[in-house]
Design an enzyme around this catalytic site. Structure first.
Site, mmCIF file in Angstrom:
data_model
loop_
_atom_site.group_PDB
_atom_site.id
_atom_site.type_symbol
_atom_site.label_atom_id
_atom_site.label_comp_id
_atom_site.label_asym_id
_atom_site.label_seq_id
_atom_site.Cartn_x
_atom_site.Cartn_y
_atom_site.Cartn_z
ATOM 1 N N ARG A 95 0.633 -1.371 0.022
ATOM 2 C CA ARG A 95 0.003 -0.074 -0.087
ATOM 3 C C ARG A 95 0.863 1.260 0.012
ATOM 4 N NH1 ARG A 95 -3.832 -2.509 -2.498
ATOM 5 N NH2 ARG A 95 -5.185 -3.832 -1.122
ATOM 6 N N ASP A 124 -6.486 -0.932 4.621
ATOM 7 C CA ASP A 124 -5.983 -0.583 3.617
ATOM 8 C C ASP A 124 -6.240 1.014 3.143
ATOM 9 O OD1 ASP A 124 -4.306 -2.884 2.827
ATOM 10 O OD2 ASP A 124 -6.211 -3.799 1.777
ATOM 11 N N SER A 180 -12.599 -12.207 -1.621
ATOM 12 C CA SER A 180 -12.117 -10.803 -1.630
ATOM 13 C C SER A 180 -10.426 -11.037 -1.702
ATOM 14 C CB SER A 180 -12.439 -9.755 -0.496
ATOM 15 O OG SER A 180 -11.365 -8.795 -0.505
#
Ligand code: ARG
Length: 407
Positions: A95, A124, A180
């Protein structure tokens, strides 16, 4: 007059494709997509076309694999950063790099905003927002748009939205689980569906990089990993770049079923969540480096380094990559790792990896001191005086305090 622009972090998946349309409609901005390749798939083929078909005016695809490996993964590996002793922080390392690239791209194309696909429930969003805000602290302010945090659509409404916008969706079978997933070369993270029941064993379809132990080779395989000052530099004696080394080790260890992690973890936003990871290379490299450190570091260096590891991993997990403290820790760790050069042999077998040997030109292991053979050079008599002084405070305390109490 041309519209203002927004740079969107774009994976090519459904949510990020819908976001292109949604941003244009809701913010009246032109969308430039940015796909940052940090390895591990998904296939980047066709991302430009997908972005264009959803109306992006430009799509950038940047290869940041080398930078990811050398500037994010390696410092974390050297620091021993393993979140809650279990998760090698694959997504968490990705990230801040993406945040950096978003800001770079925004400056390059003259955008007023950047966007990412995070929801309002995860870590995130914190990592992206904090990274972007910190890196953009100088210069023109950048607005941050997070469509999935803002749009309040259910899964079905998203599908409807996509249909209305004429976007093509991947066909999903009735009974197919839709997890996910986030992946990069350091690992793959899987959430959702049946995994939300913490008692439910992760089904085989949750895994894609690792073999179940009953389908791995029946013979163990050894792999030799060489490090230079804590950085992995060779596999089985063959020197190679970090990206290749990590990719090869993912395949090798994954084929032996090594790297599966099932963790119930503490998110920064206060939720506990069940996560399944596949991180074969990371698991083996952490283990190997730790083994080498047992030979090259003093006991005190090992202890301090071990104490700092959770601090470092929390920094990474919590989105505080771009801080002075992280740089300070890196400087310290680099200094600690100065002599951590050498080889480690690891045996891969049926889902487990075991260190079977370590050697270093700087090893502090001294055969003549450690041996029980006739070559022993250790002065046994010196031990007597040492223990006498070493136990002095304990004996004094026993005489003056504890004994008195007992009377
Ligand atoms: N829980 C991990 C983290 O916060 C991974 C999150 C990855 N996201 C996903 N959609 N699986 O670092």
């Amino acid at each position: 007059m041309a519209r203002d622009k927004c740079v969107l972090a774009y994976s090519g998946g459904m949510d990020s494709t819908i976001s292109i349309v949604w941003i244009r409609e809701n913010y009246d901005l032109d969308v430039v997509t940015l796909t940052v390749d940090i390895g591990g798939g998904p296939e980047l083929e066709g991302v430009r076309e997908r972005a264009a078909s959803a109306g992006a005016i430009q799509s950038l695809v940047w290869d940041a694999k080398d930078e990811f490996a050398s500037d994010f993964i390696v410092p974390g590996l050297k620091a021993g950063a393993m979140y809650e002793d279990t998760y090698p922080l694959s997504t968490a390392f990705g990230r801040p790099l993406m945040a950096k690239k978003l800001v770079e791209a925004a400056r390059q194309v003259g955008a007023v905003a950047v966007a990412h696909g995070c929801t309002g429930k995860g870590n995130d969003q914190v990592r992206f927002d904090a990274g972007i805000k910190t890196l953009a602290a100088h210069g023109e302010p950048l607005r941050i748009i997070a469509p999935a945090r803002e749009w309040e659509m259910t899964r079905d409404e998203e599908k409807e939205f996509a249909n209305r916008a004429g976007l093509e969706l991947r066909e999903v079978g009735e009974d197919q689980r839709v997890y996910s997933i986030d992946r990069n070369m350091w690992g793959l993270a899987v959430e959702g569906e049946d995994l939300e029941d913490t008692w439910f064993e992760p089904p085989e379809d949750a895994y894609s990089w690792t073999q179940p132990a009953d389908q791995t080779p029946d013979a163990p395989e050894e792999v030799e990993i060489s490090f230079d000052q804590g950085t992995p530099v060779a596999l089985n004696g063959e020197k190679m770049g970090l990206v290749k080394l990590i990719e090869q080790l993912n395949l090798l260890a994954g084929s032996h079923g090594v790297g599966r992690v099932d963790h119930l973890e503490n998110r920064l936003v206060g939720i506990k969540s069940r996560e399944v990871y596949e991180t074969p290379a990371a698991i083996v490299l952490y283990q190997a480096l730790k083994a080498l450190e047992t030979s090259t570091l003093s006991r005190d260096q090992q202890r301090i380094k071990t104490q700092l590891a959770p601090t470092y991993s929390d920094l990474v997990y919590d989105g505080r990559w771009y801080t002075g403290l992280r740089e300070n820790l890196d400087a310290f760790i680099d200094s600690v790792m100065r002599y951590t050069t050498g080889d480690v042999r690891v045996k891969l077998y049926k889902g487990s990896s075991t260190v079977t040997g370590r050697r270093s030109p700087y090893s502090l292991y001294d055969f003549e001191l450690a041996t029980y053979s006739t070559e022993d050079q250790f002065d046994h008599n010196a031990a007597v005086g040492f223990i006498d002084i070493y136990s002095l405070p304990a004996r004094t305390q026993m005489k003056r305090q504890t004994m008195n109490e007992a009377r």
